[in-house]
Design a protein around this motif. Structure first.
Motif, PDB file in Angstrom:
ATOM      1  N   LEU A 130      40.693  34.347  33.004  1.00  0.00           N
ATOM      2  CA  LEU A 130      40.894  35.952  33.437  1.00  0.00           C
ATOM      3  C   LEU A 130      41.867  35.595  34.678  1.00  0.00           C
ATOM      4  O   LEU A 130      41.811  34.874  35.209  1.00  0.00           O
ATOM      5  CB  LEU A 130      39.274  35.680  33.694  1.00  0.00           C
ATOM      6  N   THR A 131      42.690  37.275  35.143  1.00  0.00           N
ATOM      7  CA  THR A 131      43.404  37.311  35.875  1.00  0.00           C
ATOM      8  C   THR A 131      42.081  37.603  36.879  1.00  0.00           C
ATOM      9  O   THR A 131      41.742  38.398  37.155  1.00  0.00           O
ATOM     10  CB  THR A 131      44.235  38.547  35.414  1.00  0.00           C
ATOM     11  N   LEU A 132      43.303  38.206  38.487  1.00  0.00           N
ATOM     12  CA  LEU A 132      42.793  38.364  39.492  1.00  0.00           C
ATOM     13  C   LEU A 132      41.512  40.038  38.962  1.00  0.00           C
ATOM     14  O   LEU A 132      40.803  39.722  39.487  1.00  0.00           O
ATOM     15  CB  LEU A 132      43.457  38.702  40.586  1.00  0.00           C
ATOM     16  N   ARG A 133      42.912  41.040  38.226  1.00  0.00           N
ATOM     17  CA  ARG A 133      42.064  42.081  37.401  1.00  0.00           C
ATOM     18  C   ARG A 133      40.361  42.196  36.842  1.00  0.00           C
ATOM     19  O   ARG A 133      39.665  42.793  37.481  1.00  0.00           O
ATOM     20  CB  ARG A 133      42.979  42.712  37.205  1.00  0.00           C
ATOM     21  N   LYS A 134      40.301  41.280  36.335  1.00  0.00           N
ATOM     22  CA  LYS A 134      39.437  40.801  35.381  1.00  0.00           C
ATOM     23  C   LYS A 134      38.138  40.713  36.038  1.00  0.00           C
ATOM     24  O   LYS A 134      36.970  40.712  36.257  1.00  0.00           O
ATOM     25  CB  LYS A 134      39.735  40.226  34.112  1.00  0.00           C
ATOM     26  N   ARG A 135      39.029  39.547  37.090  1.00  0.00           N
ATOM     27  CA  ARG A 135      37.595  38.485  37.695  1.00  0.00           C
ATOM     28  C   ARG A 135      36.913  39.468  38.762  1.00  0.00           C
ATOM     29  O   ARG A 135      35.904  39.712  39.231  1.00  0.00           O
ATOM     30  CB  ARG A 135      37.873  37.938  38.738  1.00  0.00           C
ATOM     31  N   PHE A 136      37.955  40.563  39.213  1.00  0.00           N
ATOM     32  CA  PHE A 136      37.381  41.796  40.560  1.00  0.00           C
ATOM     33  C   PHE A 136      37.184  42.540  39.063  1.00  0.00           C
ATOM     34  O   PHE A 136      35.202  43.297  40.232  1.00  0.00           O
ATOM     35  CB  PHE A 136      38.727  42.607  40.828  1.00  0.00           C
ATOM     36  N   LEU A 137      37.154  43.416  38.279  1.00  0.00           N
ATOM     37  CA  LEU A 137      36.206  44.064  37.499  1.00  0.00           C
ATOM     38  C   LEU A 137      34.556  43.496  36.783  1.00  0.00           C
ATOM     39  O   LEU A 137      34.116  44.554  37.107  1.00  0.00           O
ATOM     40  CB  LEU A 137      36.982  44.809  35.913  1.00  0.00           C
ATOM     41  N   LEU A 138      34.626  41.878  37.089  1.00  0.00           N
ATOM     42  CA  LEU A 138      33.475  41.830  36.577  1.00  0.00           C
ATOM     43  C   LEU A 138      32.515  41.458  37.858  1.00  0.00           C
ATOM     44  O   LEU A 138      31.852  41.394  37.381  1.00  0.00           O
ATOM     45  CB  LEU A 138      33.840  39.926  35.958  1.00  0.00           C
ATOM     46  N   GLN A 139      32.775  41.997  38.688  1.00  0.00           N
ATOM     47  CA  GLN A 139      32.065  42.138  40.298  1.00  0.00           C
ATOM     48  C   GLN A 139      31.773  43.380  40.541  1.00  0.00           C
ATOM     49  O   GLN A 139      30.701  43.518  41.399  1.00  0.00           O
ATOM     50  CB  GLN A 139      32.078  41.355  41.137  1.00  0.00           C
ATOM     51  N   GLY A 140      32.297  43.746  39.302  1.00  0.00           N
ATOM     52  CA  GLY A 140      31.857  45.631  39.615  1.00  0.00           C
ATOM     53  C   GLY A 140      32.570  47.036  40.974  1.00  0.00           C
ATOM     54  O   GLY A 140      32.315  47.106  41.421  1.00  0.00           O
ATOM     55  N   TYR A 141      33.830  45.998  40.767  1.00  0.00           N
ATOM     56  CA  TYR A 141      34.914  46.445  41.597  1.00  0.00           C
ATOM     57  C   TYR A 141      35.809  47.415  41.300  1.00  0.00           C
ATOM     58  O   TYR A 141      37.071  46.505  40.849  1.00  0.00           O
ATOM     59  CB  TYR A 141      35.652  45.517  43.412  1.00  0.00           C
ATOM     60  N   PRO A 142      36.049  47.948  41.784  1.00  0.00           N
ATOM     61  CA  PRO A 142      37.088  49.550  40.090  1.00  0.00           C
ATOM     62  C   PRO A 142      37.942  49.651  41.205  1.00  0.00           C
ATOM     63  O   PRO A 142      38.898  50.431  41.632  1.00  0.00           O
ATOM     64  CB  PRO A 142      36.655  50.899  40.934  1.00  0.00           C
ATOM     65  N   LEU A 143      38.714  48.539  41.016  1.00  0.00           N
ATOM     66  CA  LEU A 143      40.805  48.358  41.906  1.00  0.00           C
ATOM     67  C   LEU A 143      41.107  48.897  41.002  1.00  0.00           C
ATOM     68  O   LEU A 143      41.666  49.331  40.107  1.00  0.00           O
ATOM     69  CB  LEU A 143      40.555  46.787  41.728  1.00  0.00           C
ATOM     70  N   MET A 144      41.983  49.706  41.967  1.00  0.00           N
ATOM     71  CA  MET A 144      43.405  49.884  41.671  1.00  0.00           C
ATOM     72  C   MET A 144      44.805  49.066  42.791  1.00  0.00           C
ATOM     73  O   MET A 144      45.827  49.256  42.659  1.00  0.00           O
ATOM     74  CB  MET A 144      43.429  51.257  43.217  1.00  0.00           C
ATOM     75  N   ARG A 145      44.786  48.535  43.769  1.00  0.00           N
ATOM     76  CA  ARG A 145      44.953  47.799  43.892  1.00  0.00           C
ATOM     77  C   ARG A 145      44.376  46.305  44.268  1.00  0.00           C
ATOM     78  O   ARG A 145      42.761  46.494  45.140  1.00  0.00           O
ATOM     79  CB  ARG A 145      46.512  47.902  44.781  1.00  0.00           C
ATOM     80  N   ALA A 146      44.589  44.592  43.920  1.00  0.00           N
ATOM     81  CA  ALA A 146      44.292  43.820  44.315  1.00  0.00           C
ATOM     82  C   ALA A 146      45.590  43.062  44.700  1.00  0.00           C
ATOM     83  O   ALA A 146      46.928  43.270  44.623  1.00  0.00           O
ATOM     84  CB  ALA A 146      43.276  43.269  43.777  1.00  0.00           C
ATOM     85  N   GLY A 147      44.926  41.774  45.293  1.00  0.00           N
ATOM     86  CA  GLY A 147      45.929  40.213  46.272  1.00  0.00           C
ATOM     87  C   GLY A 147      44.802  39.663  46.437  1.00  0.00           C
ATOM     88  O   GLY A 147      43.515  39.488  46.977  1.00  0.00           O
ATOM     89  N   GLU A 148      44.963  38.357  46.684  1.00  0.00           N
ATOM     90  CA  GLU A 148      44.157  36.984  46.330  1.00  0.00           C
ATOM     91  C   GLU A 148      45.380  35.081  46.975  1.00  0.00           C
ATOM     92  O   GLU A 148      46.785  35.747  47.280  1.00  0.00           O
ATOM     93  CB  GLU A 148      43.862  36.302  44.762  1.00  0.00           C
ATOM     94  N   ASN A 149      44.851  35.327  47.750  1.00  0.00           N
ATOM     95  CA  ASN A 149      45.291  34.482  49.146  1.00  0.00           C
ATOM     96  C   ASN A 149      44.415  32.966  48.639  1.00  0.00           C
ATOM     97  O   ASN A 149      43.238  32.816  48.366  1.00  0.00           O
ATOM     98  CB  ASN A 149      45.384  34.270  50.193  1.00  0.00           C
ATOM     99  N   LEU A 150      45.035  31.806  48.551  1.00  0.00           N
ATOM    100  CA  LEU A 150      44.459  30.521  48.275  1.00  0.00           C
ATOM    101  C   LEU A 150      45.128  29.609  48.923  1.00  0.00           C
ATOM    102  O   LEU A 150      46.003  29.960  49.205  1.00  0.00           O
ATOM    103  CB  LEU A 150      44.773  30.297  46.649  1.00  0.00           C
ATOM    104  N   ALA A 151      43.664  28.877  49.456  1.00  0.00           N
ATOM    105  CA  ALA A 151      44.159  27.357  50.046  1.00  0.00           C
ATOM    106  C   ALA A 151      43.231  26.475  49.773  1.00  0.00           C
ATOM    107  O   ALA A 151      42.006  26.866  49.277  1.00  0.00           O
ATOM    108  CB  ALA A 151      43.834  27.767  51.719  1.00  0.00           C
ATOM    109  N   GLY A 152      43.463  25.618  50.590  1.00  0.00           N
ATOM    110  CA  GLY A 152      43.184  24.368  49.808  1.00  0.00           C
ATOM    111  C   GLY A 152      43.037  22.992  50.752  1.00  0.00           C
ATOM    112  O   GLY A 152      44.420  22.456  50.922  1.00  0.00           O
TER     113      GLY A 152
END
Length: 172
Positions: free
Chosen positions: A95-117
C-alpha cells in the motif's frame, strides 16, 4: 479487495495498539508520550521561521491543524514498521501512502510522510528531520494543512518508530 485490506489493517491496528485518544504514543518508552497539542505546537513553531532545506530556501508556512485520521494512519503505520523492523514508505501489503490515507477516510489532494527510527524524543526527531533536505521540505511545505504523528516501540534495531503524516484534503 479494498474491504479485505481495510479489515486486515484494522485488525492489525486493533491487536497491536488498541484504542485511545490523540496521544503521540501509548508507550512511555517513546519518552514523555506527548499529546497532540504539544506535537502540533512544536511543528507549528518550526514552520513560523524560514529554513534552509538542503539547497532550497523555504519561507515560513502557515500553521498546521491536527487531524485524527492522519494520526490514526501514522499510528497504524508506525506499528507496522515496528513489527517489520524497517523504515519504508511502502507497506508490507504494497500500500502506498495515498492508499493508507484513503483507508483512514482522508480524501487527499496532497500527502507527505516523514519516517524516523531510534530517536527517543520529539526534539531528536525534529532535529533529524530538519537536518535532512527532503524531510525538512515536507515539514515546511506550505500546501500541507493537516498533520498527524505517532511513535511506536518495537523490537529490533530502531526500538522507536516515528511516523509523521502531512496532508491536504480535497475540501481545503
Amino acid at each position: 479487495m479494498r474491504a479485505l485490506v481495510s479489515a486486515v489493517l484494522l485488525t492489525f491496528t486493533s491487536l497491536c495498539f488498541g484504542g485511545g485518544g490523540p496521544t503521540l504514543s501509548d508507550s512511555s518508552a517513546c519518552r514523555h508520550a506527548l499529546d497532540a497539542q504539544e506535537v502540533l505546537a512544536q511543528i507549528n513553531a518550526l514552520r513560523t521561521q524560514a529554513r534552509q532545506c538542503g539547497a532550497v530556501h523555504m519561507p515560513p508556512a502557515q500553521a498546521l491543524r491536527w487531524d485524527s485520521r492522519l494520526a490514526a494512519s501514522a499510528k497504524a503505520y508506525a506499528g507496522e514498521l515496528s513489527v517489520r523492523n524497517e523504515l519504508s514508505h511502502t507497506s508490507a501489503l504494497g500500500l502506498t501512502l495515498r492508499k493508507r490515507f484513503l483507508l483512514q477516510g482522508y480524501p487527499l489532494m496532497r500527502a507527505g510522510e516523514n519516517l524516523a527510527g531510534g530517536q527517543e524524543t520529539l526534539d531528536e526527531v525534529m532535529l533529524a528531520w530538519t537536518s535532512s533536505a527532503a524531510h525538512c521540505d515536507n515539514l515546511m511545505e506550505s500546501s500541507f494543512v493537516d498533520v498527524g504523528m505517532a511513535c511506536v516501540v518495537g523490537p529490533g534495531q530502531y526500538e522507536r518508530y516515528w511516523v509523521l503524516h502531512l496532508g491536504r484534503a480535497f475540501k481545503d
